[in-house]
Design a protein around this motif. Structure first.
Motif, PDB file in Angstrom:
ATOM      1  N   TYR A  94      -0.594  -3.511   3.197  1.00  0.00           N
ATOM      2  CA  TYR A  94      -0.332  -2.128   3.591  1.00  0.00           C
ATOM      3  C   TYR A  94      -0.242  -2.098   5.128  1.00  0.00           C
ATOM      4  CZ  TYR A  94      -0.634   0.098  -1.003  1.00  0.00           C
ATOM      5  OH  TYR A  94      -0.377   0.527  -2.291  1.00  0.00           O
ATOM      6  N   THR A  95      -0.598  -1.041   5.728  1.00  0.00           N
ATOM      7  CA  THR A  95      -0.579  -0.834   7.191  1.00  0.00           C
ATOM      8  C   THR A  95       0.807  -1.118   7.788  1.00  0.00           C
ATOM      9  OG1 THR A  95      -1.471  -2.992   7.929  1.00  0.00           O
ATOM     10  CG2 THR A  95      -3.067  -1.338   7.250  1.00  0.00           C
ATOM     11  N   PHE A  96       0.917  -2.023   8.764  1.00  0.00           N
ATOM     12  CA  PHE A  96       2.151  -2.123   9.551  1.00  0.00           C
ATOM     13  C   PHE A  96       3.378  -2.577   8.758  1.00  0.00           C
ATOM     14  CE2 PHE A  96      -0.992  -2.509  13.079  1.00  0.00           C
ATOM     15  CZ  PHE A  96      -0.615  -1.345  13.724  1.00  0.00           C
ATOM     16  N   TYR A 127       4.516   4.811  -1.978  1.00  0.00           N
ATOM     17  CA  TYR A 127       5.015   6.190  -2.060  1.00  0.00           C
ATOM     18  C   TYR A 127       6.023   6.356  -3.200  1.00  0.00           C
ATOM     19  CZ  TYR A 127       3.082   8.153   2.329  1.00  0.00           C
ATOM     20  OH  TYR A 127       2.265   8.655   3.316  1.00  0.00           O
ATOM     21  N   GLU A 179       4.444   6.293  -6.660  1.00  0.00           N
ATOM     22  CA  GLU A 179       3.698   7.537  -6.813  1.00  0.00           C
ATOM     23  C   GLU A 179       4.653   8.704  -7.083  1.00  0.00           C
ATOM     24  OE1 GLU A 179      -0.108   7.573  -4.438  1.00  0.00           O
ATOM     25  OE2 GLU A 179       1.011   9.153  -3.439  1.00  0.00           O
ATOM     26  N   VAL A 192      -0.590   4.289  -9.500  1.00  0.00           N
ATOM     27  CA  VAL A 192      -0.487   3.297  -8.435  1.00  0.00           C
ATOM     28  C   VAL A 192      -1.861   2.719  -8.102  1.00  0.00           C
ATOM     29  CG1 VAL A 192       0.255   2.829  -6.079  1.00  0.00           C
ATOM     30  CG2 VAL A 192       1.529   4.460  -7.482  1.00  0.00           C
ATOM     31  N   PRO A 235      -3.405   0.687  -5.317  1.00  0.00           N
ATOM     32  CA  PRO A 235      -3.089   0.195  -3.961  1.00  0.00           C
ATOM     33  C   PRO A 235      -3.921  -1.036  -3.634  1.00  0.00           C
ATOM     34  CG  PRO A 235      -4.470   2.164  -3.817  1.00  0.00           C
ATOM     35  CD  PRO A 235      -4.302   1.858  -5.281  1.00  0.00           C
ATOM     36  N   ARG A 288      -2.610   7.827  -8.955  1.00  0.00           N
ATOM     37  CA  ARG A 288      -3.288   7.016  -7.938  1.00  0.00           C
ATOM     38  C   ARG A 288      -4.665   6.614  -8.442  1.00  0.00           C
ATOM     39  NH1 ARG A 288      -4.113   7.715  -2.255  1.00  0.00           N
ATOM     40  NH2 ARG A 288      -1.978   8.487  -2.095  1.00  0.00           N
ATOM     41  N   ILE A 289      -5.058   5.428  -8.076  1.00  0.00           N
ATOM     42  CA  ILE A 289      -6.397   4.889  -8.367  1.00  0.00           C
ATOM     43  C   ILE A 289      -7.010   4.468  -7.033  1.00  0.00           C
ATOM     44  CG2 ILE A 289      -7.468   2.745  -9.190  1.00  0.00           C
ATOM     45  CD1 ILE A 289      -7.012   4.658 -11.370  1.00  0.00           C
ATOM     46  N   THR A 292     -10.839   2.526  -5.720  1.00  0.00           N
ATOM     47  CA  THR A 292     -12.093   1.976  -6.223  1.00  0.00           C
ATOM     48  C   THR A 292     -13.034   1.782  -5.046  1.00  0.00           C
ATOM     49  OG1 THR A 292     -11.566  -0.363  -5.873  1.00  0.00           O
ATOM     50  CG2 THR A 292     -10.808   0.614  -7.927  1.00  0.00           C
ATOM     51  N   VAL A 327     -14.387   3.592 -10.190  1.00  0.00           N
ATOM     52  CA  VAL A 327     -12.940   3.825 -10.166  1.00  0.00           C
ATOM     53  C   VAL A 327     -12.694   5.323 -10.193  1.00  0.00           C
ATOM     54  CG1 VAL A 327     -10.763   3.463 -11.387  1.00  0.00           C
ATOM     55  CG2 VAL A 327     -12.506   1.667 -11.393  1.00  0.00           C
ATOM     56  N   TYR A 354      -6.894   0.328   4.562  1.00  0.00           N
ATOM     57  CA  TYR A 354      -6.017   1.002   3.605  1.00  0.00           C
ATOM     58  C   TYR A 354      -6.369   0.483   2.200  1.00  0.00           C
ATOM     59  CZ  TYR A 354      -3.049   3.590   6.887  1.00  0.00           C
ATOM     60  OH  TYR A 354      -2.558   4.495   7.796  1.00  0.00           O
ATOM     61  N   THR A 355      -5.473   0.440   1.322  1.00  0.00           N
ATOM     62  CA  THR A 355      -5.634  -0.033  -0.076  1.00  0.00           C
ATOM     63  C   THR A 355      -6.760   0.701  -0.802  1.00  0.00           C
ATOM     64  OG1 THR A 355      -7.020  -2.027   0.295  1.00  0.00           O
ATOM     65  CG2 THR A 355      -4.643  -2.258   0.606  1.00  0.00           C
ATOM     66  N   PHE A 356      -7.758   0.008  -1.343  1.00  0.00           N
ATOM     67  CA  PHE A 356      -8.693   0.642  -2.276  1.00  0.00           C
ATOM     68  C   PHE A 356      -9.564   1.730  -1.649  1.00  0.00           C
ATOM     69  CE2 PHE A 356      -8.031  -3.452  -4.596  1.00  0.00           C
ATOM     70  CZ  PHE A 356      -7.432  -2.874  -5.706  1.00  0.00           C
ATOM     71  N   LEU A 363      -5.682   5.806   3.177  1.00  0.00           N
ATOM     72  CA  LEU A 363      -4.568   6.608   2.673  1.00  0.00           C
ATOM     73  C   LEU A 363      -4.858   8.100   2.779  1.00  0.00           C
ATOM     74  CD1 LEU A 363      -3.489   4.419  -0.389  1.00  0.00           C
ATOM     75  CD2 LEU A 363      -2.148   4.846   1.676  1.00  0.00           C
ATOM     76  N   HIS A 404      -4.106   9.017   6.296  1.00  0.00           N
ATOM     77  CA  HIS A 404      -2.693   8.718   6.535  1.00  0.00           C
ATOM     78  C   HIS A 404      -1.789   9.853   6.029  1.00  0.00           C
ATOM     79  CE1 HIS A 404       0.897   6.112   6.872  1.00  0.00           C
ATOM     80  NE2 HIS A 404       1.302   6.833   5.844  1.00  0.00           N
ATOM     81  N   TYR A 405      -1.960  10.210   4.771  1.00  0.00           N
ATOM     82  CA  TYR A 405      -1.116  11.258   4.187  1.00  0.00           C
ATOM     83  C   TYR A 405      -1.304  12.586   4.925  1.00  0.00           C
ATOM     84  CZ  TYR A 405       0.574   8.872  -0.084  1.00  0.00           C
ATOM     85  OH  TYR A 405       1.223   8.066  -0.969  1.00  0.00           O
ATOM     86  N   PRO A 439      -0.106   3.323  11.098  1.00  0.00           N
ATOM     87  CA  PRO A 439      -0.973   2.821  10.016  1.00  0.00           C
ATOM     88  C   PRO A 439      -1.567   1.478  10.387  1.00  0.00           C
ATOM     89  CG  PRO A 439       1.355   2.565   9.404  1.00  0.00           C
ATOM     90  CD  PRO A 439       1.325   3.110  10.813  1.00  0.00           C
ATOM     91  N   ALA A 440      -2.601   1.523  11.217  1.00  0.00           N
ATOM     92  CA  ALA A 440      -3.082   0.315  11.885  1.00  0.00           C
ATOM     93  C   ALA A 440      -4.023  -0.528  11.046  1.00  0.00           C
ATOM     94  CB  ALA A 440      -3.766   0.707  13.191  1.00  0.00           C
ATOM     95  N   GLY A 441      -4.811   0.101  10.188  1.00  0.00           N
ATOM     96  CA  GLY A 441      -5.817  -0.664   9.458  1.00  0.00           C
ATOM     97  C   GLY A 441      -6.874  -1.218  10.401  1.00  0.00           C
TER      98      GLY A 441
END
Lengths: 436, 436
Positions: free
Chosen positions: A139-141, A150, A153, A159, A161, B90-91, B93, B103, B139-141, B146, B149-150, B161-163
């Motif tokens: 994810y990220t960059f 996206y 979704e 989804v 992630p 979307r999931i 965890t 979850v 990001y991710t789980f 996210l 971000h959204y 979106p640097a993480g």
């Protein structure tokens, strides 16, 4: 939300003539947009003696100079943006191997177009609301992660992630969540197969149905291996962050060429001198995004080698198809004066049954002579230790490579598990020659 | 898109009476929804002798049994979901430290509500279209990535979106992209400060204006340090994945308590026996999401200790405020029979000027006696090596800790850079006692 049971958007089946008209209308818009709002393009077009008004026919695009990744780097970070910063709602970067990163930006409308293009691709290969989509790229960059996220979704799939890494957990989640669709690099998928087997899980019993594989060139022989291993249908995904990201082109269920979305990209194939390649001939893919507000790159040299397949497609989509990428200009290795693409090596290896799923290419120089060594993992069941047998395999691989490349290589067989595994893009070429 | 110059949504300034009415209406809906669609809740309510129709007044919520994180784990992965899988898009965890992950799932409407709540928070502290928002969490789980971000994208800020990780690059991007807003854990922000200084960059000249800090409890003393270091305004962010993620509660510009969105959550504070805490008394925060379709957790015990601050807020928002989290029930350490929260230790340390930005708590057992050792980095300029001076500081820290905790601790001063740095949630407590 979808246009029909089969197509995500109605543009996918526009009559070709209408696509061409729309393309040209948008082409004029984007050239004007770049000229008016990006000093770099205004200067460049003036220097080339071209004005947006001079673009009167499709062929006139040849008057516009190419854009290269160096131009993006030289204008780091926002020098090629055509809208004020307030209109940009997303940034992605590609770190590249050296120098300044390439920075790309998106307006809200850019994001909407992009996500719908990726959604077209996923919907095209059968992804629906009922699916569980495990997105196993960074994810990220990197555009691959959020781009697919996206879109899946938007379609309404569940989804997950997941990102990269923690392969055992990835596999457990596939089983526990009932994952039906995965997105990964082909090399990571090969690694997942091995890890699943080591966990005592048969990859084809996980329940996967669709695999979207991208970010590396891969061959039909690798497709066969992925499909056999997981019992899924494997589709080739093509994109690059300079053109939004993934979703530029994608295979349909025919698995014979990638539909490239001609309402959003103007497509050219050029030869090494930058002239149009003859019809159906391979060359470098040059793209102009037709709807990109933030970053209207004119005639961007992708570095990817392919050709246009101009058959009608039985899937009903009217957008042209490109052949899966044959190689990246950047990846080309010159060995003793011969051009070699790693993808050619992959193509040869993956059709030899005794060869495992991983290989590495090492280039060295002995005296003034380049040596190309291909290190190949053999399948477990083959590695009996019988030297005579192994030598037969080695010779076979060498012969097949010579046939394809026109070049003698050293082939070295190694045991399964010897070579490095990758969670993202595989780095298969090790060039140990000194700077030339 | 925003409701006004000041508020993202009109619900932020609803008359309190209307909020209460809406809350109760939604509370009845969510109880009914859980009862009708989640077998776990139907059985549990039946066993407790409660029927959704029995909820006639707000106070009747006390009849509903609590939900705990163990219930989520026991029903892994989707056992508490109230909608069919096709409706989940979307999931997320949370891996937790042991056992099955928790979850959580979202319908399209859940995502929309969630993102708007986070957007309320960001808009509340001044994030606008013109801002550059660098999102430096995983990001991710993890919902933090996210979720923010959204929301920042919805507002129209330029989202980077640097993480986490690659701190030097993070700092270079801040400078190159003109970042004005960051989201990170407070401990990662402290680390960024150090790395910037090592790069010869003054943190307060980066140009940051707003910092959103969450995922760890942190004190007003840490706020002062962050604000002084970066020249920004630092805001406390509260949320948990079981309640969507971030955006449950957030500080407004007053920086005096976190508005908690009462149109989407029913809020209770309970004592250790689960009875309502007296008005304004601290206790465990118990939340019921009022609009969550996918995962309607009834009376979820968050484990977070806080209290309701019932003053009117000059920002004009009518939603109640909670005090910043005083500690997590899970984080509580019992040392020689005394309850200690790491956040209390942080609170003490961060107000002592000689103390640096990093510390570690180590618990050991000598014979039958627990020992609590606090390892503290001292500021560079303090570390003269003059033992007498150092001993004075050590004694001061020990004295202040004893005053706050009612407990004698060992204090160990260490040089700057000695202790581990964290890019995500800091792990500051090392419990070396054997299982008891």
């Amino acid at each position: 939300m979808p246009y029909s049971d089969k197509y995500w958007q109605k543009e996918e089946v526009m009559p070709p003539k209408e696509i061409e008209e729309l393309q040209f209308k948008r082409l004029k818009w984007v050239i004007r947009h770049a000229y008016d709002n990006v000093p770099f393009y205004r200067q460049r077009l003036k220097k080339a003696g071209v004005h947006p008004d001079d673009i009167k026919r499709r062929e006139d695009i040849a008057k516009i100079p190419f854009t290269t990744k160096e131009h993006l780097r030289e204008n780091y970070p926002f020098g090629l943006f055509a809208v004020p910063k307030e209109k940009i709602i997303r940034i992605h970067t590609s770190s590249g191997t050296s120098g300044k990163p390439k920075v790309v930006g998106y307006t809200r409308s850019d994001l909407e177009n992009w996500i719908n293009m990726v959604a077209r691709c996923l919907y095209m290969v059968g992804v629906r609301e009922r699916d569980v989509f495990q997105n196993m790229v960074s994810y990220t960059f990197f555009t691959g992660g959020l781009g697919f996220h996206y879109a899946a979704e938007l379609i309404g799939a569940m989804v997950v992630p997941a990102g990269t890494g923690n392969t055992e957990r990835q596999i457990r989640y596939m089983l526990d969540f009932g994952t039906t669709v995965i997105h990964a690099t082909p090399s990571y998928a090969m690694h997942i197969k091995e890890v699943a087997e080591a966990m005592g899980i048969k990859p084809d019993e996980i329940g996967l149905k669709i695999g979207c594989f991208g970010a590396e060139p891969w061959s039909d022989n690798t497709r066969k291996r992925l499909e056999d291993a997981f019992g899924l249908k494997a589709y080739d995904s093509y994109g690059l962050s300079e053109m939004n990201g993934p979703g530029v082109a994608f295979e349909c269920e025919e698995q014979n060429g990638l539909h490239i979305w001609a309402d959003h990209y103007f497509i050219e194939i050029v030869d090494e001198e930058g002239n149009p390649a003859a019809e159906g001939e391979k060359g470098e893919l040059v793209l102009t995004p037709l709807t990109k507000e933030a970053l209207p790159l004119l005639r961007y040299k992708t570095g990817d080698i392919t050709f246009i397949m101009d058959d009608e497609c039985s899937c009903g989509r009217t957008h042209p198809k490109i052949h899966r990428i044959l190689g990246r200009a950047d990846d080309m290795i010159v060995v003793r004066g011969i051009n070699v693409f790693p993808s050619q090596i992959e193509h040869v290896l993956m059709q030899i049954p005794e060869v495992g799923d991983h290989f590495q290419v090492v280039i060295t120089r002995r005296g003034s002579l380049d040596e190309l060594t291909v290190r190949v993992e053999v399948r477990d069941e083959i590695f009996t230790g019988e030297l005579a047998d192994l030598d037969k395999i080695r010779q076979k691989v060498q012969r097949e490579l010579q046939k394809e490349l026109g070049l003698r290589t050293n082939v070295e067989l190694v045991e399964k598990g010897t070579l490095e595994r990758f969670v993202g893009k595989a780095k298969r070429v090790l060039d140990l020659r000194e700077e030339v």
